[in-house]
Write a protein that holds these residues in place. Sequence first.
Motif, PDB file in Angstrom:
ATOM      1  N   TYR A  65       0.855  -1.307  -0.156  1.00 45.21           N
ATOM      2  CA  TYR A  65       0.046   0.152   0.143  1.00 45.21           C
ATOM      3  C   TYR A  65       0.777   1.403  -0.088  1.00 45.21           C
ATOM      4  O   TYR A  65       0.534   2.346  -0.575  1.00 45.21           O
ATOM      5  N   GLY A  66       1.899   1.273   0.718  1.00 42.42           N
ATOM      6  CA  GLY A  66       2.955   2.519   0.892  1.00 42.42           C
ATOM      7  C   GLY A  66       3.342   2.570  -0.418  1.00 42.42           C
ATOM      8  O   GLY A  66       3.376   3.926  -1.069  1.00 42.42           O
ATOM      9  N   ALA A  69       0.901   4.096  -2.785  1.00 47.95           N
ATOM     10  CA  ALA A  69       0.448   5.605  -2.448  1.00 47.95           C
ATOM     11  C   ALA A  69       1.680   6.471  -3.056  1.00 47.95           C
ATOM     12  O   ALA A  69       1.427   7.545  -3.492  1.00 47.95           O
ATOM     13  N   ARG A  75      -0.051  10.231   0.246  1.00 44.00           N
ATOM     14  CA  ARG A  75      -0.127   9.545   1.449  1.00 44.00           C
ATOM     15  C   ARG A  75      -0.784   8.215   1.603  1.00 44.00           C
ATOM     16  O   ARG A  75      -1.792   8.191   1.503  1.00 44.00           O
ATOM     17  N   ARG A  76      -0.175   7.219   2.192  1.00 37.59           N
ATOM     18  CA  ARG A  76      -0.704   6.171   2.568  1.00 37.59           C
ATOM     19  C   ARG A  76      -2.329   6.118   3.050  1.00 37.59           C
ATOM     20  O   ARG A  76      -3.262   5.478   2.722  1.00 37.59           O
TER      21      ARG A  76
END
Length: 159
Positions: A65-66, A69, A75-76
């Motif tokens: 996910y990071g 993003a 941002r996550r």
Amino acid sequence: MGPPAPLASLGVSFRLHEHPHVTSPLEVCAALGVPLERTVKTLAFVTPEDRLVLAALPGHARLRYGALARAAGIRRGELSPADAGRLARAGMQPGGVCPVSADRAALVVFDETVSSLGRVHCGSGRPDRSIEVEAAELMAAVPEAATASIVGFPPDGPA
């Protein structure tokens, strides 16, 4: 208007496969008789501004996910799962998400490994049919898409 119409309008060669209503990559594989490694799953998110973010990755991979993003420039914490209503506005239903969307403002991020997968099966916009297409043609159908390293591969089997 679901994904097959935009693919057809771009001249992309694909086959549409009907199958029982299924929502997981493993169910799709069982219905079509294809290995998970020959699928592209697309996960849908929204930003606080209601922008659709689509992450396209190999069916057997896990999304980082990071990394998604960062590739999306947000941002996550700004990524939330897209609900059925948001997907409907993009011409799709849960379980049938495709990286080719009727939502022209959608941000699509392909994992960098997708281009080398060859012929794959992916969502069609509906959970009761899938698209069989060359991965490179699928990616070319979304020319403004980003490509980044957004996945991890589990050491002990499918995600």
